[in-house]
Design an enzyme around this catalytic site. Structure first.
Site, PDB file in Angstrom:
ATOM      1  N   CYS A   1     -14.031   8.774  15.073  1.00 27.61           N
ATOM      2  CA  CYS A   1     -15.597   8.506  15.683  1.00 27.61           C
ATOM      3  C   CYS A   1     -16.595   9.359  14.517  1.00 27.61           C
ATOM      4  O   CYS A   1     -16.561  10.372  15.186  1.00 27.61           O
ATOM      5  CB  CYS A   1     -14.893   9.897  16.887  1.00 27.61           C
ATOM      6  SG  CYS A   1     -14.012   9.455  17.739  1.00 27.61           S
ATOM      7  N   ALA A   2     -16.923   8.293  14.141  1.00 28.30           N
ATOM      8  CA  ALA A   2     -17.973   8.501  13.240  1.00 28.30           C
ATOM      9  C   ALA A   2     -18.195   7.548  12.165  1.00 28.30           C
ATOM     10  O   ALA A   2     -17.804   6.988  11.400  1.00 28.30           O
ATOM     11  CB  ALA A   2     -17.149   9.717  11.512  1.00 28.30           C
TER      12      ALA A   2
END
Length: 470
Positions: A388-389
């Site tokens: 999630c980056a």
């Protein structure tokens, strides 16, 4: 199809294991669960996925069992159980405020998680004459929880420099342009574990009339935080990463923006008075906690913070640093394995330091395949993907993802050695089993292992969210 035996640690590496981390620092639930191996047999599960969700502290589990019989709906209940539950829930705010060194008037709002907390704050940004009073500034290294909420409001982003000093300089230049109301930064990268200089960034934001919000989802389980000393305006973190089950998060910070912002959830408990076509909202934490709150989640989170608060800080950091150093050194010795970081200071052992997170990749292998292999053939659990980056993984040259080992209070050096042994075996002999992609995830082919009777489907395949690159 071939099988592989569990690799055993080499004598040299075993002898090098630091005594400070041979045992867990604190007891956690599930520390001795057995993981079935694809080639047969079982082995103690080596949990190196604390950064996703940390196991519950045994003290927290015991506490929950103690208070569970008294669980009831909180607020406005005259019954005995309701009164006790209300006192536990409201006292949890005081415990958490003390844990983060909060100011006396700081609001403590319970949410679902860090993502929920930062979305709440995004809805409370100041406005003037109906328009936003300023923009939100953030870095390209953020977790989506501290990236996506700001994209719905006026915002600017800054690409982090190769050094921490250069990154601070870039933020200073952007703040100096004016028009920024909030600087939103991570306390520690969820991808690489690198810590940012929060006190310095808070002073920088305030110098230019902005406030600062810190995503402490990764920092809070590993380092002491002091809102007052660091002059941080808003702080968000999650219970599931801080050894507390039941899915509670928290937002702590200055009350003025929060009291003026639109309620995060329109519902019971958030109002002074409701009419058929209008409403008068209350202020304080209740304004954003509409509906029946997660009492047990808040209680678990508060109890976990008490355990961390009581730790000897030197012993705590020594335990974690020993595991990280041992793992990083071992990974760097392996041919074809690369350890990743954002800032040059990290490679030199400088800067604010790192938490118990190590990011790496194995040449010639998809990260998801390596993770599946380590789990099935060695009983080692770690995380793979883009964490999630997505912007950060792209800038690191890892658009398809990498691997992340993360650890904490319940970890031991043996967990890191098991990971290294598995990777050594992979580099020398290759995979010991055939693997296929099912629902977007690598899994062992012809998996005949037995699982607990309550486990639906085959673990790891149902409902997978692969987060693939388009």
């Amino acid at each position: 199809m071939s099988t592989a035996t569990i690799p055993t640690p080499t004598a040299g590496r075993c002898d090098a294991r630091p005594a400070t981390a041979r045992r867990p620092l604190s007891a956690v639930s599930g520390a001795e669960i057995q993981a079935p191996l694809i080639q047969g047999g079982q082995v103690r599960y080596a949990n190196l996925d604390y950064g996703a969700s940390a196991p519950a502290l045994s003290v927290v589990s015991a506490y929950l069992n103690e208070i569970l019989p008294y669980y009831a709906s909180v607020h406005r209940g005259a019954g005995y159980a309701s009164q006790l539950s209300t006192s536990v829930y409201e006292n949890a705010r005081n415990i958490i405020r003390r844990f983060v060194g909060g100011r006396d008037d700081d609001a403590v709002i319970f949410t679902r998680n860090t993502t929920d907390s930062l979305n709440l704050l995004a809805g409370c940004l100041p406005a003037a004459d109906g328009s936003p009073a300023g923009e939100v500034l953030y870095l390209d290294i953020e977790h989506h929880a501290n990236l996506l909420p700001w994209q719905n409001v006026p915002h600017r982003s800054v690409v982090a420099a190769p050094t921490l000093a250069g990154t601070v300089a870039r933020l200073r230049a952007e703040l100096a342009c004016g028009g920024i109301s909030l600087l939103a930064v991570t306390g520690a990268s969820n991808v690489t574990g690198e810590i940012l200089p929060i006190r310095e960034l808070a002073a920088l934001a305030h110098e230019f009339g902005a406030r600062i919000a810190v995503d402490a989802a990764q920092l809070a389980p590993h380092r002491r935080i002091d809102l007052t000393a660091d002059d941080v305006d808003y702080l968000a973190f999650s219970g599931h990463k801080l050894y507390a089950p039941f899915g509670a998060g928290v937002l702590v910070g200055r009350p003025d923006w929060l009291d003026a912002g639109a309620p995060h959830l329109a519902g019971g408990g958030a109002v002074r008075d409701a009419r058929l076509d209008s409403v008068s909202w209350t202020t304080g934490p209740a304004r954003h906690e509409g509906g029946s709150p997660n009492v047990l989640g808040a209680a678990a989170l508060a109890r976990a913070t008490q355990v961390l608060e009581a730790l000897d800080e030197q012993e705590w950091h020594a335990h974690e640093d020993a595991i990280r150093s041992f793992l990083v050194e071992g990974l760097q010795e392996l041919d074809g394995v690369s350890v990743h970081h954002i800032f040059e200071e990290t490679a030199r052992g400088e800067g604010p330091g790192t938490i118990g997170v190590v990011n790496f990749s194995v040449a010639g292998y998809d990260a998801g395949l390596v993770a599946a292999y380590l789990s099935a053939e060695h009983g080692v659990g770690l995380r793979d993907g883009r964490f999630c980056a997505h912007p950060l993984l792209k800038r690191l040259g890892l658009p398809a993802g990498s691997l992340r080992a993360s650890f904490g209070l319940g970890s031991r050096i043996e967990d890191a050695e098991r990971l290294l042994a598995g990777l050594r075996d992979l580099r020398r002999q290759g995979l010991g089993w055939d693997y296929v992609v099912d629902a977007g995830r690598w899994v062992p082919a012809n998996d005949t292992r037995s699982y607990p009777h309550w486990a639906p489907n085959t673990p790891g395949t149902a409902g997978a969210a692969p987060c693939t690159v388009e």
